[in-house]
Structures are given as structure tokens and as C-alpha cells.
Write an enzyme that holds these catalytic residues in place. Structure first.
Site, mmCIF file in Angstrom:
data_model
loop_
_atom_site.group_PDB
_atom_site.id
_atom_site.type_symbol
_atom_site.label_atom_id
_atom_site.label_comp_id
_atom_site.label_asym_id
_atom_site.label_seq_id
_atom_site.Cartn_x
_atom_site.Cartn_y
_atom_site.Cartn_z
ATOM 1 N N GLY A 56 43.899 30.020 33.676
ATOM 2 C CA GLY A 56 45.182 29.346 33.582
ATOM 3 C C GLY A 56 45.525 28.692 34.909
ATOM 4 O O GLY A 56 46.591 28.092 35.074
ATOM 5 N N LYS B 56 41.899 26.268 40.497
ATOM 6 C CA LYS B 56 40.529 26.753 40.270
ATOM 7 C C LYS B 56 39.783 25.791 39.351
ATOM 8 O O LYS B 56 38.633 25.463 39.589
ATOM 9 C CB LYS B 56 40.567 28.094 39.514
ATOM 10 C CG LYS B 56 40.826 29.305 40.312
ATOM 11 C CD LYS B 56 40.659 30.504 39.357
ATOM 12 C CE LYS B 56 41.187 31.768 39.958
ATOM 13 N NZ LYS B 56 41.103 32.908 39.021
ATOM 14 N N GLU C 190 43.260 41.762 32.590
ATOM 15 C CA GLU C 190 42.570 42.081 33.844
ATOM 16 C C GLU C 190 42.639 43.577 34.106
ATOM 17 O O GLU C 190 43.724 44.148 34.191
ATOM 18 C CB GLU C 190 43.176 41.283 35.007
ATOM 19 C CG GLU C 190 42.917 39.793 34.859
ATOM 20 C CD GLU C 190 43.197 38.968 36.112
ATOM 21 O OE1 GLU C 190 43.375 39.549 37.201
ATOM 22 O OE2 GLU C 190 43.229 37.734 35.986
ATOM 23 N N ASP D 103 37.359 35.481 38.888
ATOM 24 C CA ASP D 103 38.394 36.348 39.424
ATOM 25 C C ASP D 103 38.273 36.283 40.933
ATOM 26 O O ASP D 103 37.187 36.473 41.491
ATOM 27 C CB ASP D 103 38.239 37.786 38.917
ATOM 28 C CG ASP D 103 39.548 38.549 39.068
ATOM 29 O OD1 ASP D 103 40.579 38.039 38.612
ATOM 30 O OD2 ASP D 103 39.549 39.624 39.688
ATOM 31 N N SER D 104 39.371 35.966 41.603
ATOM 32 C CA SER D 104 39.257 35.763 43.036
ATOM 33 C C SER D 104 40.428 36.391 43.771
ATOM 34 O O SER D 104 41.379 36.875 43.159
ATOM 35 C CB SER D 104 39.145 34.275 43.354
ATOM 36 O OG SER D 104 39.959 33.511 42.499
ATOM 37 N N GLY E 281 47.467 27.937 46.175
ATOM 38 C CA GLY E 281 47.560 29.366 46.487
ATOM 39 C C GLY E 281 47.597 29.669 47.983
ATOM 40 O O GLY E 281 48.438 29.156 48.730
ATOM 41 N N ASP F 78 45.546 28.754 50.275
ATOM 42 C CA ASP F 78 44.833 27.795 51.132
ATOM 43 C C ASP F 78 45.579 27.418 52.425
ATOM 44 O O ASP F 78 44.949 27.324 53.473
ATOM 45 C CB ASP F 78 44.472 26.525 50.345
ATOM 46 C CG ASP F 78 43.285 26.753 49.417
ATOM 47 O OD1 ASP F 78 42.525 27.712 49.652
ATOM 48 O OD2 ASP F 78 43.126 25.984 48.464
HETATM 49 P P1 ITT Z 1 43.210 33.088 36.092
HETATM 50 O O1 ITT Z 1 43.074 34.597 36.122
HETATM 51 O O2 ITT Z 1 43.872 32.563 34.871
HETATM 52 O O3 ITT Z 1 41.896 32.398 36.386
HETATM 53 P P2 ITT Z 1 44.917 33.528 38.428
HETATM 54 O O4 ITT Z 1 45.669 32.569 39.284
HETATM 55 O O5 ITT Z 1 45.677 34.656 37.788
HETATM 56 O O6 ITT Z 1 44.165 32.643 37.305
HETATM 57 P P3 ITT Z 1 43.279 35.488 39.836
HETATM 58 O O7 ITT Z 1 43.712 36.604 38.947
HETATM 59 O O8 ITT Z 1 41.808 35.364 40.127
HETATM 60 O O9 ITT Z 1 43.696 34.062 39.242
HETATM 61 O O10 ITT Z 1 44.088 35.574 41.161
HETATM 62 C C1 ITT Z 1 43.666 35.023 42.343
HETATM 63 C C2 ITT Z 1 44.836 34.699 43.248
HETATM 64 O O11 ITT Z 1 44.282 34.208 44.468
HETATM 65 C C3 ITT Z 1 45.734 33.600 42.698
HETATM 66 O O12 ITT Z 1 47.040 33.754 43.205
HETATM 67 C C4 ITT Z 1 45.092 32.346 43.253
HETATM 68 O O13 ITT Z 1 46.017 31.277 43.377
HETATM 69 C C5 ITT Z 1 44.580 32.820 44.610
HETATM 70 N N1 ITT Z 1 43.348 32.111 44.928
HETATM 71 C C6 ITT Z 1 42.138 32.222 44.309
HETATM 72 N N2 ITT Z 1 41.256 31.369 44.804
HETATM 73 C C7 ITT Z 1 41.898 30.673 45.760
HETATM 74 C C8 ITT Z 1 41.533 29.621 46.604
HETATM 75 O O14 ITT Z 1 40.340 29.068 46.559
HETATM 76 N N3 ITT Z 1 42.455 29.147 47.442
HETATM 77 C C9 ITT Z 1 43.686 29.665 47.497
HETATM 78 N N4 ITT Z 1 44.135 30.658 46.714
HETATM 79 C C10 ITT Z 1 43.246 31.162 45.843
#
Ligand code: ITT
Length: 181
Positions: free
Chosen positions: A9, A13, A37, A66-67, A143, A145
């Protein structure tokens, strides 16, 4: 053209993955259905479980990402809780938490989970080491960044194209594509 369904969502990403896959002649298709999750300390089981669940539900191969950001002096916080912290506290509150800290080391980590129906999920991890800046800088990316500094510039300052060459997501995606080949 080969197609991959990417369940996320998160528009940031998706934009990055779409651009990186395009370079390889693969079309990314976004699916925003989401997935539950797991509450885990590591991202790998979260990505594996999510990919498996959605692959079986949609009856097609899917990838998830997942990041999170892991801050060394905070023992890896927010790590698997990065989305919750970003959505509920935001970068200014993270900076506040880091106000008196001189150890600024942090890691961005991305775990790609991939699963085909009837098969076991696989995961690919990419990590980039950097530092937490003292203030938000740059308007690019998304996010965390603007507060993640890599070789003197934040990911918010370097722009998508540069970020996509060196990011945690690039490193995870390269491993995934090598495996796919
Ligand atoms: P989905 O699970 O739907 O993919 P999410 O935003 O909930 O989206 P995550 O659970 O993986 O994703 O949460 C990762 C958090 O870290 C989320 O707040 C992202 O905006 C942030 N994040 C992940 N990768 C990033 C990046 O490359 N640069 C900046 N922030 C990042």
C-alpha cells in the site's frame, strides 16, 4: 513482458520497485489488498508469511517488501515497528529521541518476500548502512529518507535515481532477480 504482482500500500516503495524492474524488462503490478504482519523482531518471517498468505489467496505468484530503519543506539528501534512509528510519531519525534546521541549509526533494511502458490516462500535481504541526520533534509523519497544520511547526503536529498542505485531495496531486489533468473 514478464509481470510481477507487488503487494504494497506504500506508494514510495512501489514507485522505486516499478522503476528498478522496468530496467530489467519486468512490469510491476501493484496490489493494495495488504497482508497481516506478524509481530517479530526480524523482517524475514514477516515478509515470508505475508507473501505465502497472499500467494495462496490470489492463486498467483506475488512479492512483498517488508522494510524498516534500525537505529544502533536505540537497540534497533523502530525496526519492525517502523511503519507504526512513521505513521504515529513521524521523523521529528525520532529526531527528538536522538537529540543527545552522538552515535548516529543506522541501517535501512528491506526484505523481499516471494511466493508461488503451493510452494514455500523465499526471502532476499538488502541492507544499507548510514547515519541519522540532525534535522530533516531534502524533499525526495518518502518515509525516513529525509533523516537517513548516506555519505553526507540524506536519501531525501539524492533523489530517486541515485537512491535506486545504492538502496537497501536495490540490494534486496538484485538478489531476488538473480534468483529468478
Ligand atoms: P506495505 O506493508 O503495504 O508494503 P508499509 O508502509 O506499511 O507498506 P512496512 O510495513 O514495510 O511498509 O514499513 C516500513 C516503514 O519504513 C514505512 O513507514 C516506510 O515508509 C518506511 N520505509 C521503508 N522503506 C523506506 C525507504 O526506502 N525510505 C524511507 N522510508 C522507508
Amino acid at each position: 513482458m514478464r509481470k510481477i504482482v507487488f503487494v504494497t500500500g506504500n506508494a514510495g516503495k512501489f514507485r522505486e520497485v516499478k522503476a528498478m524492474l522496468e530496467e530489467r524488462g519486468i512490469e510491476a503490478i501493484q496490489n493494495k489488498d495488504g497482508y497481516p504482519e506478524l509481530q517479530e523482531d526480524d523482517l524475514e518471517p514477516i515478509a515470508a508469511y505475508g507473501a505465502k498468505l497472499v500467494a495462496e489467496k490470489l492463486k498467483m505468484p506475488v512479492m512483498v517488501d517488508d522494510s524498516g530503519i534500525f537505529i544502533t543506539v536505540l537497540n534497533g528501534f523502530p525496526g519492525p515497528y517502523s511503519a507504526f512509528v512513521e505513521n504515529n510519531l513521524g521523523n521529528p519525534r525520532v529526531l527528538k529521541l536522538m537529540e543527545d546521541e552522538t552515535d548516529r549509526r543506522a541501517q535501512f533494511k528491506s526484505v523481499i518476500g516471494y511466493c508461488e502458490p503451493g510452494k514455500e516462500p523465499v526471502t532476499f535481504t538488502g541492507v544499507v548502512e548510514g547515519e541519522i541526520a540532525y534535522e530533516e533534509r531534502g524533499t525526495g523519497g518518502f518515509g525516513y529518507d529525509p533523516i537517513f544520511e548516506y555519505e553526507g547526503q540524506t536519501f531525501g536529498e539524492i533523489g530517486d535515481e541515485e537512491k535506486n542505485k545504492i538502496s537497501h531495496r536495490r540490494r534486496a531486489l538484485d538478489k531476488f532477480l538473480e534468483w529468478l533468473d
